[in-house]
Design a protein around this motif. Sequence first.
Motif, PDB file in Angstrom:
ATOM      1  N   GLN A  35       0.838  -0.898   0.128  1.00  0.00           N
ATOM      2  CA  GLN A  35      -0.134  -0.249  -0.099  1.00  0.00           C
ATOM      3  C   GLN A  35       1.092   1.144   0.551  1.00  0.00           C
ATOM      4  O   GLN A  35      -0.020   2.819  -0.667  1.00  0.00           O
ATOM      5  CB  GLN A  35      -1.139   0.207   1.165  1.00  0.00           C
ATOM      6  N   GLN A  36       1.644   1.417   0.604  1.00  0.00           N
ATOM      7  CA  GLN A  36       2.927   2.680   0.717  1.00  0.00           C
ATOM      8  C   GLN A  36       3.510   2.432  -1.098  1.00  0.00           C
ATOM      9  O   GLN A  36       3.525   4.012  -1.054  1.00  0.00           O
ATOM     10  CB  GLN A  36       3.921   2.200   1.448  1.00  0.00           C
ATOM     11  N   LEU A  37       3.338   1.953  -1.653  1.00  0.00           N
ATOM     12  CA  LEU A  37       4.242   1.581  -2.903  1.00  0.00           C
ATOM     13  C   LEU A  37       2.847   2.469  -3.509  1.00  0.00           C
ATOM     14  O   LEU A  37       3.239   3.557  -4.847  1.00  0.00           O
ATOM     15  CB  LEU A  37       4.850   0.569  -3.138  1.00  0.00           C
ATOM     16  N   ILE A  38       1.767   1.921  -3.659  1.00  0.00           N
ATOM     17  CA  ILE A  38       0.673   1.519  -4.841  1.00  0.00           C
ATOM     18  C   ILE A  38       0.778   3.553  -4.089  1.00  0.00           C
ATOM     19  O   ILE A  38       0.306   4.104  -4.769  1.00  0.00           O
ATOM     20  CB  ILE A  38      -1.089   1.278  -3.937  1.00  0.00           C
ATOM     21  N   ALA A  39       0.515   4.065  -2.584  1.00  0.00           N
ATOM     22  CA  ALA A  39       0.138   5.389  -2.938  1.00  0.00           C
ATOM     23  C   ALA A  39       0.904   6.396  -3.462  1.00  0.00           C
ATOM     24  O   ALA A  39       0.662   7.144  -3.681  1.00  0.00           O
ATOM     25  CB  ALA A  39      -0.281   5.771  -1.252  1.00  0.00           C
ATOM     26  N   SER A  40       2.272   5.825  -3.205  1.00  0.00           N
ATOM     27  CA  SER A  40       3.840   6.631  -4.750  1.00  0.00           C
ATOM     28  C   SER A  40       2.720   6.865  -6.100  1.00  0.00           C
ATOM     29  O   SER A  40       3.276   7.747  -5.978  1.00  0.00           O
ATOM     30  CB  SER A  40       4.192   6.209  -4.000  1.00  0.00           C
ATOM     31  N   MET A  41       2.364   5.597  -5.955  1.00  0.00           N
ATOM     32  CA  MET A  41       2.306   5.755  -7.531  1.00  0.00           C
ATOM     33  C   MET A  41       1.262   5.687  -7.844  1.00  0.00           C
ATOM     34  O   MET A  41       1.598   6.891  -9.034  1.00  0.00           O
ATOM     35  CB  MET A  41       2.229   3.384  -8.072  1.00  0.00           C
ATOM     36  N   MET A  42       0.315   5.923  -7.227  1.00  0.00           N
ATOM     37  CA  MET A  42      -0.996   6.957  -7.669  1.00  0.00           C
ATOM     38  C   MET A  42      -0.480   8.097  -7.649  1.00  0.00           C
ATOM     39  O   MET A  42      -1.150   9.160  -8.183  1.00  0.00           O
ATOM     40  CB  MET A  42      -1.524   6.261  -6.604  1.00  0.00           C
ATOM     41  N   ALA A  43       0.362   9.070  -6.168  1.00  0.00           N
ATOM     42  CA  ALA A  43       0.452  10.271  -6.492  1.00  0.00           C
ATOM     43  C   ALA A  43       0.947  10.706  -7.284  1.00  0.00           C
ATOM     44  O   ALA A  43       0.880  11.164  -8.481  1.00  0.00           O
ATOM     45  CB  ALA A  43       1.785   9.928  -5.356  1.00  0.00           C
ATOM     46  N   HIS A  44       1.761   9.845  -8.345  1.00  0.00           N
ATOM     47  CA  HIS A  44       2.631  10.368  -9.936  1.00  0.00           C
ATOM     48  C   HIS A  44       1.873  10.308 -10.879  1.00  0.00           C
ATOM     49  O   HIS A  44       2.017  10.764 -11.641  1.00  0.00           O
ATOM     50  CB  HIS A  44       3.640   9.255  -9.671  1.00  0.00           C
ATOM     51  N   SER A  45       0.745   9.315 -11.140  1.00  0.00           N
ATOM     52  CA  SER A  45       0.247   9.128 -11.768  1.00  0.00           C
ATOM     53  C   SER A  45      -0.703  10.667 -12.011  1.00  0.00           C
ATOM     54  O   SER A  45      -0.994  10.746 -13.343  1.00  0.00           O
ATOM     55  CB  SER A  45      -0.152   7.855 -11.932  1.00  0.00           C
ATOM     56  N   ASN A  46      -0.611  10.549 -11.181  1.00  0.00           N
ATOM     57  CA  ASN A  46      -2.198  11.563 -11.177  1.00  0.00           C
ATOM     58  C   ASN A  46      -1.285  12.737 -11.489  1.00  0.00           C
ATOM     59  O   ASN A  46      -1.851  14.128 -12.074  1.00  0.00           O
ATOM     60  CB  ASN A  46      -2.226  12.071  -9.695  1.00  0.00           C
ATOM     61  N   ALA A  47      -0.434  13.262 -11.011  1.00  0.00           N
ATOM     62  CA  ALA A  47       1.038  14.484 -11.357  1.00  0.00           C
ATOM     63  C   ALA A  47       0.370  14.394 -12.741  1.00  0.00           C
ATOM     64  O   ALA A  47       0.357  15.500 -13.216  1.00  0.00           O
ATOM     65  CB  ALA A  47       1.532  14.328 -10.492  1.00  0.00           C
ATOM     66  N   VAL A  48       0.742  12.807 -12.929  1.00  0.00           N
ATOM     67  CA  VAL A  48       1.286  13.497 -14.620  1.00  0.00           C
ATOM     68  C   VAL A  48      -0.092  13.653 -15.641  1.00  0.00           C
ATOM     69  O   VAL A  48       0.146  14.277 -15.977  1.00  0.00           O
ATOM     70  CB  VAL A  48       1.690  12.182 -14.850  1.00  0.00           C
ATOM     71  N   ARG A  49      -0.858  13.460 -15.106  1.00  0.00           N
ATOM     72  CA  ARG A  49      -1.902  13.757 -15.609  1.00  0.00           C
ATOM     73  C   ARG A  49      -2.804  14.626 -15.635  1.00  0.00           C
ATOM     74  O   ARG A  49      -3.178  15.351 -16.392  1.00  0.00           O
ATOM     75  CB  ARG A  49      -3.320  12.232 -15.158  1.00  0.00           C
ATOM     76  N   GLY A  50      -3.031  15.128 -13.841  1.00  0.00           N
ATOM     77  CA  GLY A  50      -2.832  17.263 -14.073  1.00  0.00           C
ATOM     78  C   GLY A  50      -2.332  17.803 -15.295  1.00  0.00           C
ATOM     79  O   GLY A  50      -2.734  18.490 -15.653  1.00  0.00           O
TER      80      GLY A  50
END
Length: 253
Positions: A35-50
Amino acid sequence: MGLQTSGRTRRAERALQRQLDYQRRKSAQVKGHEQQLIASMMAHSNAVRGKLEAVKPIAPDARVLEVGCGAHGLIFYFGTENGVGVDPLADHYAELFPAWQSRARTIAAPGEHLPFKDASFDVVLCDNVVDHAEGPRQIVEELARVLAPGGLLYFEVNVHHPFYHVAATTHAAWRALGIPFEITPFADHTVHFTLDAARRLFDGLPFRIVSESDNIAEVKDQYDRSRTRHAGDRLKRFFFKNAQYRVIAVREG
């Protein structure tokens, strides 16, 4: 096959094997802490999509491709119904990281030869990939080919002081001659790009660059303020390493 090409092929194969070995170790280390790694992945994906949606809205059913999706790519939490990831090691990563790899269809293929028709995607992502591959320019040409006119590109690659390009070229030469001495950072990459060399990857291709950025000044400042642990740290204070060069572009018709 010329000496330079065959040497680059061997370096690309070596970089892939080292990456697979690293991710096998990481898979064992993260068990129970996914879950720690997933949270980091989600943040990175959301930042790029933004960043991309600041240029143009991305529809829920947009066709999205990530070239070099790796073990923890953007595509897995990009929020698309039609996401595809391509990576030479995709089959291995699907077994090592099933918690998120199953969220997108992945295909084991090299970025230099994408198994898709022209203009197949509305968004193409390529995040820190081409400097580990055999044909960086060929990959960027493929990004242009499979991206539909009007489509969005997100591209990132590490850039370095020219010193490291010279050092990497020297390292490649002695490895090509069969000298067994290997320096880890150079074994993980086929090329160390300067900023100018990274920019030239897009020369003559049908992209309209919307934004272009790097964090070289920030990286230099970090090295100046960081504690020196070994000779490599002292070297980085004079010759910066591992800065990011980012491009957002639109595919022209």
